[in-house]
Enzyme design. Sequence first.
Site, PDB file in Angstrom:
ATOM      1  N   VAL A  71       0.853  -1.184   0.000  1.00 59.01           N
ATOM      2  CA  VAL A  71       0.000   0.000   0.000  1.00 59.01           C
ATOM      3  C   VAL A  71       0.890   1.236   0.000  1.00 59.01           C
ATOM      4  CG1 VAL A  71      -1.949  -1.036   1.229  1.00 59.01           C
ATOM      5  CG2 VAL A  71      -0.132   0.051   2.531  1.00 59.01           C
ATOM      6  N   SER A  72       0.390   2.288  -0.625  1.00 59.42           N
ATOM      7  CA  SER A  72       0.977   3.608  -0.427  1.00 59.42           C
ATOM      8  C   SER A  72      -0.019   4.383   0.413  1.00 59.42           C
ATOM      9  CB  SER A  72       1.216   4.318  -1.766  1.00 59.42           C
ATOM     10  OG  SER A  72      -0.016   4.619  -2.390  1.00 59.42           O
ATOM     11  N   THR A  73       0.399   5.463   0.991  1.00 60.95           N
ATOM     12  CA  THR A  73      -0.463   6.206   1.913  1.00 60.95           C
ATOM     13  C   THR A  73      -1.758   6.635   1.237  1.00 60.95           C
ATOM     14  OG1 THR A  73       1.500   7.015   3.033  1.00 60.95           O
ATOM     15  CG2 THR A  73      -0.556   8.148   3.505  1.00 60.95           C
TER      16      THR A  73
END
Length: 479
Positions: A9-11
């Site tokens: 995941v990215s933010t």
Amino acid sequence: MRVAIYIRVSTNEQVQEGYSIKAQRMKLEAYAVSQGWDIVQYYVDEGLSAKDMNRVELKRMLGSLDKDVFDCVLVYRLDRLTRSVLDLYEMIKLFEKHDVKFKSATEVYDTTTATGRLFVTLIASLAQWERENTGERISFGMEQKAREGKWVSNTPPYGYNKSGLDRLEINPIEAKIIKEMYTLYTSGQSIFGIAKNLNQRKVKSKRDYSWRQGPVRYILNNPVYTGTIRYNYRKNKENYFEIENAVPAIIEKDTFNLVQEIMKKRSGFHPRSATSSYPFSKIAKCARCGKSLSGRQSKITRNEKSYTSYSYYCQNRLLGLCDLPNVSENYLDYQFQKHLSGWDLTEHGDAIVNESLIESEKLKDEYEKELSEIEKRRSKWQYAWANEKISDEDFHQRSREELDREKKIKLELEALYLDSDKSTSISSEELKDISSSWGRLTQAEKKQFIQLSVKEIIINKTNQKRSKDSIIIEDITFN
């Protein structure tokens, strides 16, 4: 089928698109159950882009291919694994080499056929195009904001607070420290001295860290304190620009320019050589306080000729805790050679070399064992996390701690193996006749002998005179 689950995941994705770690894990676990597969490993990269393969858990997963840990890699979507066509090709080749399948829980394709590989490549191409296109839009938007004098970083620099989304306002308490740094530096204080001064007064940085030379130098170099924002300072330097009067100034421009001039002049006073070797470093100890002596070189000009002198200083002297004067390396070498003449290494030459090799092998075994223990603990936490016995936050905290420990051990191991690959410069025969051959040895060979045979040398200096007899070796402890 033994399955390894990879989650990324990215933010932004976690918050906006519903790709949270927990959501991906639950869907992937349900998919594996529906297929009758056994999940044997979890690899989780948090807050990282898929633009390249520089991801800790991805590297760990690819490194496990040689160990026959799993038969299939399962992801939620292809773009969780990569958004780069070239990286996709590399990974598919690695998977095929180790007879490991690759599967997406939400996309249907088969990498074992030419048509399937074409389909996967098209998807990866679109993902890469989307990433690059989004990156260009974001970059353009941030650059435009910077040209408008707006602050584009999430974290304000020391001395400022954020006002709204993209403006800065002065933090009065921190601004006072900024002004003090500039005053101290222009009055003759060093960057090291400024950091030491702040730490002694328990002044903390923006993130509550102690001060080091790097952050102090960064502040003294940053024109933001004169009100000027700089953009593309580290990356894309060809597009570097500055916007004056964009933020409230803390330092006058004349003061800032004076600091830059002083810094430029001081940079030439203490040259450093990456190839210099200090034979007695880590071995020599101060007779007055017991602290290790560190090597130093300085440039001396006499009769229009420049010379480089080498010496050792007590680390506690910098802190005002010891008064041992500098010790000339030439004089220390002379005194050490006098001690050599009284040694009989006829019977001990082989032992010194062999003991060094044995100790090195013992360390390697210990480090390899610790790496194995880290992997075992990591598997236990993955099991506990998968069964919701520990929270996401706890799982990531433990993973980060183990990762830091793993990195340190691997660096130590790399250094040990590097030393093993190098042939020993000094043979046991040379060791037996070290007194007569000492003067012919290089600095690196002298250092090797000292590290092999000596555990500690206690050094003192009787006076400030520049003479060989001013240096005294009070004691020598052998390995």
